[in-house]
Write a protein that holds these residues in place. Structure first.
Motif, PDB file in Angstrom:
ATOM      1  N   ASP A 181       8.894   7.913  24.324  1.00 49.34           N
ATOM      2  CA  ASP A 181       8.100   8.049  25.553  1.00 49.34           C
ATOM      3  C   ASP A 181       6.707   7.445  25.326  1.00 49.34           C
ATOM      4  N   ASP A 182       6.460   6.275  25.914  1.00 50.10           N
ATOM      5  CA  ASP A 182       5.197   5.606  25.591  1.00 50.10           C
ATOM      6  C   ASP A 182       4.001   6.182  26.355  1.00 50.10           C
ATOM      7  N   GLU A 183       4.224   7.214  27.146  1.00 47.99           N
ATOM      8  CA  GLU A 183       3.073   7.929  27.706  1.00 47.99           C
ATOM      9  C   GLU A 183       2.381   8.752  26.617  1.00 47.99           C
ATOM     10  N   VAL A 184       3.125   9.127  25.580  1.00 47.60           N
ATOM     11  CA  VAL A 184       2.572   9.945  24.499  1.00 47.60           C
ATOM     12  C   VAL A 184       2.496   9.145  23.197  1.00 47.60           C
ATOM     13  N   ILE A 185       3.476   8.294  22.976  1.00 45.58           N
ATOM     14  CA  ILE A 185       3.546   7.525  21.727  1.00 45.58           C
ATOM     15  C   ILE A 185       3.396   6.047  22.065  1.00 45.58           C
ATOM     16  N   GLU A 186       2.291   5.477  21.603  1.00 49.39           N
ATOM     17  CA  GLU A 186       1.982   4.075  21.910  1.00 49.39           C
ATOM     18  C   GLU A 186       3.041   3.157  21.293  1.00 49.39           C
ATOM     19  N   ASN A 187       3.447   2.129  22.028  1.00 50.06           N
ATOM     20  CA  ASN A 187       4.477   1.188  21.521  1.00 50.06           C
ATOM     21  C   ASN A 187       5.649   1.948  20.915  1.00 50.06           C
ATOM     22  N   ALA A 188       6.154   2.893  21.681  1.00 52.10           N
ATOM     23  CA  ALA A 188       7.134   3.825  21.119  1.00 52.10           C
ATOM     24  C   ALA A 188       8.424   3.143  20.659  1.00 52.10           C
ATOM     25  N   ASP A 189       8.746   1.989  21.250  1.00 53.74           N
ATOM     26  CA  ASP A 189       9.979   1.315  20.847  1.00 53.74           C
ATOM     27  C   ASP A 189       9.824   0.524  19.554  1.00 53.74           C
ATOM     28  N   SER A 190       8.589   0.432  19.052  1.00 51.71           N
ATOM     29  CA  SER A 190       8.375  -0.328  17.814  1.00 51.71           C
ATOM     30  C   SER A 190       8.277   0.603  16.607  1.00 51.71           C
ATOM     31  N   PHE A 191       8.761   0.099  15.492  1.00 48.38           N
ATOM     32  CA  PHE A 191       8.707   0.822  14.216  1.00 48.38           C
ATOM     33  C   PHE A 191       7.416   0.401  13.518  1.00 48.38           C
ATOM     34  N   ILE A 192       6.428   1.311  13.490  1.00 51.78           N
ATOM     35  CA  ILE A 192       5.097   0.984  12.963  1.00 51.78           C
ATOM     36  C   ILE A 192       4.709   2.065  11.958  1.00 51.78           C
ATOM     37  N   ILE A 193       4.759   1.731  10.686  1.00 56.13           N
ATOM     38  CA  ILE A 193       4.625   2.793   9.674  1.00 56.13           C
ATOM     39  C   ILE A 193       3.204   3.326   9.534  1.00 56.13           C
ATOM     40  N   ASP A 194       2.216   2.587  10.045  1.00 61.39           N
ATOM     41  CA  ASP A 194       0.844   3.082   9.935  1.00 61.39           C
ATOM     42  C   ASP A 194       0.265   3.363  11.321  1.00 61.39           C
ATOM     43  N   ARG A 195       1.121   3.877  12.221  1.00 64.29           N
ATOM     44  CA  ARG A 195       0.608   4.192  13.565  1.00 64.29           C
ATOM     45  C   ARG A 195      -0.376   5.343  13.475  1.00 64.29           C
ATOM     46  N   LYS A 196      -1.125   5.541  14.568  1.00 63.31           N
ATOM     47  CA  LYS A 196      -2.270   6.450  14.531  1.00 63.31           C
ATOM     48  C   LYS A 196      -1.878   7.912  14.286  1.00 63.31           C
ATOM     49  N   ASN A 197      -0.953   8.419  15.027  1.00 65.46           N
ATOM     50  CA  ASN A 197      -0.550   9.827  14.845  1.00 65.46           C
ATOM     51  C   ASN A 197       0.924   9.922  14.476  1.00 65.46           C
ATOM     52  N   PRO A 198       1.271   9.521  13.255  1.00 68.00           N
ATOM     53  CA  PRO A 198       2.703   9.435  12.926  1.00 68.00           C
ATOM     54  C   PRO A 198       3.414  10.788  12.966  1.00 68.00           C
ATOM     55  N   ASN A 206       0.829  -1.202   0.000  1.00 63.43           N
ATOM     56  CA  ASN A 206       0.000   0.000   0.000  1.00 63.43           C
ATOM     57  C   ASN A 206       0.869   1.259   0.000  1.00 63.43           C
ATOM     58  N   PRO A 207       1.338   1.663  -1.191  1.00 64.19           N
ATOM     59  CA  PRO A 207       2.236   2.827  -1.266  1.00 64.19           C
ATOM     60  C   PRO A 207       1.610   4.123  -0.738  1.00 64.19           C
ATOM     61  N   ALA A 208       0.286   4.149  -0.561  1.00 66.27           N
ATOM     62  CA  ALA A 208      -0.328   5.348   0.036  1.00 66.27           C
ATOM     63  C   ALA A 208       0.154   5.550   1.476  1.00 66.27           C
ATOM     64  N   LEU A 209       0.797   4.521   2.048  1.00 69.10           N
ATOM     65  CA  LEU A 209       1.328   4.656   3.410  1.00 69.10           C
ATOM     66  C   LEU A 209       2.673   5.371   3.452  1.00 69.10           C
ATOM     67  N   VAL A 210       3.235   5.724   2.304  1.00 69.80           N
ATOM     68  CA  VAL A 210       4.580   6.322   2.304  1.00 69.80           C
ATOM     69  C   VAL A 210       4.670   7.580   3.189  1.00 69.80           C
ATOM     70  N   PRO A 211       3.744   8.557   3.064  1.00 69.17           N
ATOM     71  CA  PRO A 211       3.902   9.745   3.920  1.00 69.17           C
ATOM     72  C   PRO A 211       3.925   9.411   5.412  1.00 69.17           C
ATOM     73  N   SER A 212       3.083   8.479   5.810  1.00 68.78           N
ATOM     74  CA  SER A 212       3.060   8.069   7.208  1.00 68.78           C
ATOM     75  C   SER A 212       4.362   7.347   7.576  1.00 68.78           C
ATOM     76  N   ALA A 213       4.860   6.510   6.662  1.00 70.74           N
ATOM     77  CA  ALA A 213       6.132   5.822   6.909  1.00 70.74           C
ATOM     78  C   ALA A 213       7.277   6.824   7.055  1.00 70.74           C
ATOM     79  N   VAL A 214       7.223   7.901   6.283  1.00 67.38           N
ATOM     80  CA  VAL A 214       8.280   8.921   6.350  1.00 67.38           C
ATOM     81  C   VAL A 214       8.323   9.544   7.749  1.00 67.38           C
TER      82      VAL A 214
END
Lengths: 414, 106
Positions: free
Chosen positions: A334-351, A282-290
């Protein structure tokens, strides 16, 4: 790094007496073992005082919201009264530059150069960047190991920087060189082994740019950064050191940062094949991945402020004059603000909600250009169905400021 | 529920219902309205929710805060009716509010 040594590092990070915990050691950034030290500070002492380090006493601010509070309060936390990185430099040793100024002078100088990265100008640059990205990608070797950092990350960002300055294209690697020299802390045994040597190389940079300035100040105003500064009332009377300071700011800001996010992106996708599959599908995810790449890399680990008055942050008493380090690299985990902050997730909610660009009046002026370059690179790699294999560990630079890579060995299947 | 009309730079319209107390930035981001980013999540710290308030609505939307004023100083293509959407909180009196987006957030 394998799991055993990571466990050892974690044990060590939690075994050190808290008052001895010093996160400024460059070697931990170079060997990628810094993470558990910041994790412990975020948990146990988010605003942490270290009274004995290579860089003297300093406060570490490690949580997202505390960093935001410092970054947006320039009336209390000054960029001007001392250096903007952890190392102390006297006023004579510092080259004035607008990132290291407070209002009102900061505002005037920033406004002089910011039109170059305004939406209208970025739209004009998009086609040029795409054609350059295409040429770089199509010229890469196949079935052969090469250094991605040099052939892609440095090449693309340096070409861009040469265009922004309208700098002689054939000499563009000088920009890379000056950028690296400017961010180097001299060390015995290294190429840059003294502050004098660093200053002497940067004086060559100043001489080169002074020639360009002199050509442009007598010509009609144009849309490159040198011409913009030469013709603006806020910058046309800069002393040589201030000209050099602002050049270093623009060269480092436009070079090191995007370069290391470009390299980091390839490394992270390689380490997280499920995420690579996702963006391929799904190349539409590129901006979020960036945005996720820029968060996960955090190409500048920290910025520094100095307290102008006694103040309270995270229930700690910070005294006027104290050195305060905002560890962006930690705030982004900081996982108080960023969920699963240690994981690389290209389609996270608020990238886009990351702190790599800083916030407030010093927020990265070129952030949209950086995103655009990385976006176009990934769009073009995906459309070519590149299969990029990282064939060895990356080599990271030894710095607690520039968080980046000197080498990333890769191989592209034919 | 009161509504806000968002006009993209190219003229595309989005009518969104916004509960009282919610910021205009939050409403746009949560409803996927393109053209408003809100990178700082409404902390008035990034100027990526720059909008032009329709002149008829200017009196009801109030004054810029000092921090907002400072940040708008760094945004591109600002006008006297420029605001940061995170600083406009929805009220019943703002039912029908119209805001226009710039060419890009910066």
């Amino acid at each position: 790094m394998n799991n055993i040594s990571l466990e050892r590092v974690r044990d060590d990070a939690y075994a050190i007496p808290l008052d001895r915990l010093d996160v400024s050691e460059a070697s931990r950034f170079q060997n990628d073992t810094i993470w558990p030290y910041f994790e412990r500070l975020r948990k146990e002492d988010p605003v942490h005082y270290c009274n004995d380090s290579l860089f003297g006493p300093y406060w570490s601010v490690t949580k997202y919201r505390d960093i935001m509070a410092v970054d947006t309060n320039h009336k209390v936390f000054s960029s001007e009264v001392s250096n903007i990185t952890i190392i102390d430099r006297t006023e004579e040793e510092r080259n004035p530059m607008f990132i290291a100024m407070d209002p009102p002078k900061h505002d005037e100088q920033r406004k002089t150069v910011s039109p170059i990265v305004a939406p209208g100008n970025l739209a004009k640059l998009e086609g040029l960047i795409r054609s350059r990205v295409s040429a770089i990608l199509d010229g890469l070797p196949r079935n052969e190991t090469f250094n991605w950092v040099d052939k892609v990350s440095i090449e693309l960002t340096t070409q861009m920087l040469a265009t922004l300055f309208d700098f002689p294209f054939e000499d563009r690697r000088l920009l890379t060189y000056w950028s690296d020299v400017a961010t180097t802390i001299p060390q015995a045994g290294q190429e840059i082994d003294s502050w004098e040597k660093r200053a002497s190389i940067l004086s060559e940079c100043l001489a080169y740019f002074t020639r360009l300035w002199n050509e442009r100040i007598s010509a009609e105003p144009r849309s490159d950064l040198i011409s913009m500064m030469a013709h603006s009332p806020a910058t046309r009377n800069m002393a040589p050191r201030e000209f050099l300071g602002n050049l270093i700011l623009l060269i480092v800001g436009g070079n090191d940062t995007t370069r290391n996010s470009i390299s980091g992106g390839v490394w992270f996708m390689n380490q997280n094949p499920d995420q690579m599959r996702k963006v391929r599908g799904n190349p539409a995810l590129v901006p979020s991945a960036v945005s996720e790449i820029i968060r996960y890399q955090t190409p500048l680990s920290h910025m520094r402020r100095n307290a102008l008055v006694d103040t309270n942050l995270g229930n700690k008493e910070i005294k006027a004059g104290d050195k305060v380090i905002m560890w962006y690299i930690s705030g982004n985990r900081d996982d108080e603000v960023i969920e699963n902050a240690d994981s690389f997730i290209i389609d996270r909610k608020n990238p886009r909600q990351h702190i790599s660009f800083g916030f407030g009046i010093h927020r990265c002026v070129g952030n949209r250009l950086a995103e655009m370059q990385i976006r176009i690179l990934w769009e073009e790699m995906l459309s070519r169905r590149f299969d990029i294999n990282v064939v060895g560990e990356p080599e990271r630079v030894s710095s607690n400021f520039v968080h980046g890579y000197s080498a990333l060995p890769v191989r592209i299947a034919a | 529920m009161p509504t806000v009309k968002f006009l993209e730079f190219d003229g595309s319209e989005h009518k969104i219902e916004v509960s009282v107390g919610t910021s205009v930035m939050r409403a746009a981001v949560d409803n996927g309205v393109p053209g408003i980013d809100g990178d700082c999540d409404g902390q008035c710290a990034c100027a990526t929710c720059h909008v032009f308030v329709d002149s008829a609505w200017l009196p009801q939307t109030g004054e810029r805060t000092p921090t907002e004023e400072e940040l708008l100083g760094f945004a591109s293509a600002t006008e006297p009716n420029s605001r940061l959407a995170c600083q406009i909180k929805m009220t019943n009196a703002l039912d029908g509010l119209v805001v226009r987006m710039p060419a890009g957030q910066h």
